[in-house]
Scaffold this motif. Structure first.
Motif, mmCIF file in Angstrom:
data_model
loop_
_atom_site.group_PDB
_atom_site.id
_atom_site.type_symbol
_atom_site.label_atom_id
_atom_site.label_comp_id
_atom_site.label_asym_id
_atom_site.label_seq_id
_atom_site.Cartn_x
_atom_site.Cartn_y
_atom_site.Cartn_z
ATOM 1 N N THR A 64 47.309 13.154 62.932
ATOM 2 C CA THR A 64 46.249 13.290 61.925
ATOM 3 C C THR A 64 46.603 12.540 60.641
ATOM 4 O OG1 THR A 64 47.170 15.403 61.125
ATOM 5 C CG2 THR A 64 45.492 15.496 62.862
ATOM 6 N N GLU A 67 45.721 9.087 61.181
ATOM 7 C CA GLU A 67 44.329 8.921 61.634
ATOM 8 C C GLU A 67 44.279 8.076 62.902
ATOM 9 O OE1 GLU A 67 42.542 7.326 58.079
ATOM 10 O OE2 GLU A 67 42.105 9.344 57.304
ATOM 11 N N ARG A 73 39.827 14.350 61.035
ATOM 12 C CA ARG A 73 40.306 14.424 59.650
ATOM 13 C C ARG A 73 41.796 14.702 59.572
ATOM 14 N NH1 ARG A 73 41.682 19.333 57.548
ATOM 15 N NH2 ARG A 73 40.942 21.243 58.585
ATOM 16 N N ARG A 74 42.342 14.387 58.424
ATOM 17 C CA ARG A 74 43.748 14.731 58.162
ATOM 18 C C ARG A 74 43.876 16.230 57.898
ATOM 19 N NH1 ARG A 74 46.707 10.522 54.069
ATOM 20 N NH2 ARG A 74 46.674 8.679 55.410
ATOM 21 N N THR A 76 45.286 19.190 55.710
ATOM 22 C CA THR A 76 45.673 19.299 54.310
ATOM 23 C C THR A 76 47.166 19.643 54.211
ATOM 24 O OG1 THR A 76 45.234 21.670 54.163
ATOM 25 C CG2 THR A 76 43.375 20.167 53.761
ATOM 26 N N ASP A 129 36.202 22.424 62.775
ATOM 27 C CA ASP A 129 37.570 21.943 63.018
ATOM 28 C C ASP A 129 38.100 22.319 64.402
ATOM 29 O OD1 ASP A 129 37.909 20.710 60.558
ATOM 30 O OD2 ASP A 129 38.585 22.561 59.577
#
Length: 481
Positions: A64, A67, A73-74, A76, A129
């Motif tokens: 992630t 990418e 998405r990455r 957090t 997600d």
């Protein structure tokens, strides 16, 4: 038969297998647990599962962060830390949960995948997600995770447990060599009195040999791979053909603190393991040599076992203080080497692209290191309980003046080579004087003074004693690091 009846009565006794807490079958997890316990954090079955969780978590973060899969998405920073907390907090409850999952999946690595998917759902609960969970174990075969886990585990066991203890033992031996550098010792080649040395130099030889093996082990490579079911990146390219999968793999393996292996079958070839275990086994063999030598010096009275010896030496002979630490070390070194040798020989073999012999074999790595650790502990404690007895060494030297036949005939040879008359057949003349008979200082000095040597040589040889004939032995100790 009485023997048969006795056996039957034992079989009818309460089963020890039912006792709680469970009784260990092996000595490492029973009698010697306290000594080898630090290895549990690195080479136990739960440690393997924790390492698998670590690898899977880092792979998910790696994918992630870079990418790799378009549209994902990455994670957090807080989500990454939460995932890493799963690894850091891996304990008894997690061990039991994973075992329960494995009983359903009948597959250990799949159990790890399901375990982490549950955790990720809690860490990233947004319905949008849910797809993130599909990047857990993405494009991996089980061996991608296993080989990296074992490499991380073995590296940790070697550098955090085995090497510190082995290094401390060798440093103890080097200090002992320095302390005894000037103490003269009658050597025994083939078990017979031979050219004198010093106890420090003889101990230094063993320390030097062990230092060399430690240097090899400290420099060992720990290899890993992540390239799919047969080492071709087939699934990776099928899923994301535009990615630089070799670069991604290499960066990930090196991120784990390992060296990247670019060419494998389904399994990492384990050659690095074979090399490492051969080096550890060689260290063990040199240490075994130290134990047998020290044991022999104890039996000759050159060392006394006095410090920390509040033990019973014999159940019937009150005077005895047995060299049990060195004998225990010998036995455990032999068990360790039996395991290390079979690991080194077996792990480099694999039928075609994969068989499972390595899976069962690698579960014995902990036992191999455990018996080595136990031996190191015993040998260290044994050394700590020794005091040198210079008087006993001096007495043996004074009983063996015939060992000075070597320097006398060597001096005669040098003189004869320069043309000094009367130096013919020096070896034969000393052989006639010394072989098969004991001589003392008077006989030797009389012989020397009758040779017609130059005055300076005659005085030097006449003044020599077995205790002073040690050559450069004290200075040689200084070669130790």
């Amino acid at each position: 038969m009485p023997g048969h009846d006795h056996a039957t009565s034992l079989a009818a006794s309460t089963s020890l297998a039912d006792a709680q807490p469970p009784i260990a079958l092996g000595a490492l997890d029973g009698r010697y647990r306290g000594v080898v316990a630090p290895l549990v954090d690195h080479l136990s079955e739960p440690a393997l599962n924790r390492a698998r969780v670590h690898v899977e978590v880092e792979w998910l973060i790696h994918l992630t962060e870079r990418e790799v899969v378009p549209g994902v998405r990455r994670l957090t920073a807080s989500e990454q830390e939460a995932l890493r907390d799963v690894v850091r907090g891996f304990g008894a409850a997690e061990i039991e949960e994973m075992a329960a999952t494995e009983r359903v999946t009948q597959h250990d690595v799949k159990a790890v995948e399901y375990f982490l998917k549950k955790r990720l759902t809690r860490i990233a609960p947004d319905p949008g997600d849910r797809g993130l969970a599909e990047l857990i174990h993405f494009a991996c075969t089980s061996e991608d995770v296993n080989n990296l886990s074992y490499a991380v585990m073995v590296k940790g066991a070697v550098h955090e447990v085995w090497l510190p203890r082995a290094t401390a033992l060798v440093e103890r031996l080097a200090t002992m060599a320095s302390d005894l550098r000037d103490v003269p010792l009658l050597a025994h080649t083939h078990g017979q009195p031979a050219t004198p040395t010093t106890m420090g130099k003889e101990v230094a030889v063993l320390a030097w040999r062990l230092q060399r093996q430690l240097a090899r082990i400290e420099d060992a490579e720990f290899l890993g791979k992540l390239n799919g079911a047969t080492g071709t990146y087939g699934a990776h390219l099928a899923a994301v053909p535009e990615a630089d999968w070799q670069g991604i793999s290499r960066e990930f393996v090196e991120h784990l603190g390992l060296a990247w292996n670019p060419l494998t079958t389904q399994i990492e070839s384990h050659d690095w393991q074979s090399e490492l275990y051969a080096d550890v086994a060689r260290f063990n063999r040199v240490l075994h040599n130290m134990c047998t030598d020290v044991w022999t010096y104890i039996s000759m009275g050159y060392f006394a076992q006095v410090r920390g010896q509040g033990t019973v030496g014999s159940s019937t002979m009150p005077h005895k203080v047995n060299p049990i630490r060195f004998e225990n070390a010998e036995a455990n070194l032999e068990v360790s080497n039996a395991l290390l040798d079979v690991l080194a020989a077996t792990l480099v073999q694999s039928r075609l692209q994969r068989d499972l012999t390595d899976s069962s074999m690698q579960r014995n790595i902990g036992s191999a290191f455990g018996h080595s650790i136990l031996a190191i502990d015993n040998a260290t404690r044994g050394l700590d309980g020794l005091d040198a007895v210079p008087a006993a060494m001096a007495a043996d030297l004074d009983d063996n003046w015939e060992v000075l036949g070597e320097p006398i005939q060597s001096a005669m040879r040098a003189l004869g080579a320069r043309g000094v008359p009367g130096m013919e057949e020096p070896y034969e003349r000393l052989k006639e004087l010394t072989r098969g008979r004991r001589i003392g200082r008077p006989e030797l000095v009389e012989f020397v003074r009758g040779l017609g040597l130059p005055t300076d040589v005659e005085e030097r040889l006449a003044a020599m004693t077995p205790a002073t004939y040690v050559g450069l032995a004290p200075a040689l100790v200084d070669h130790l690091r």
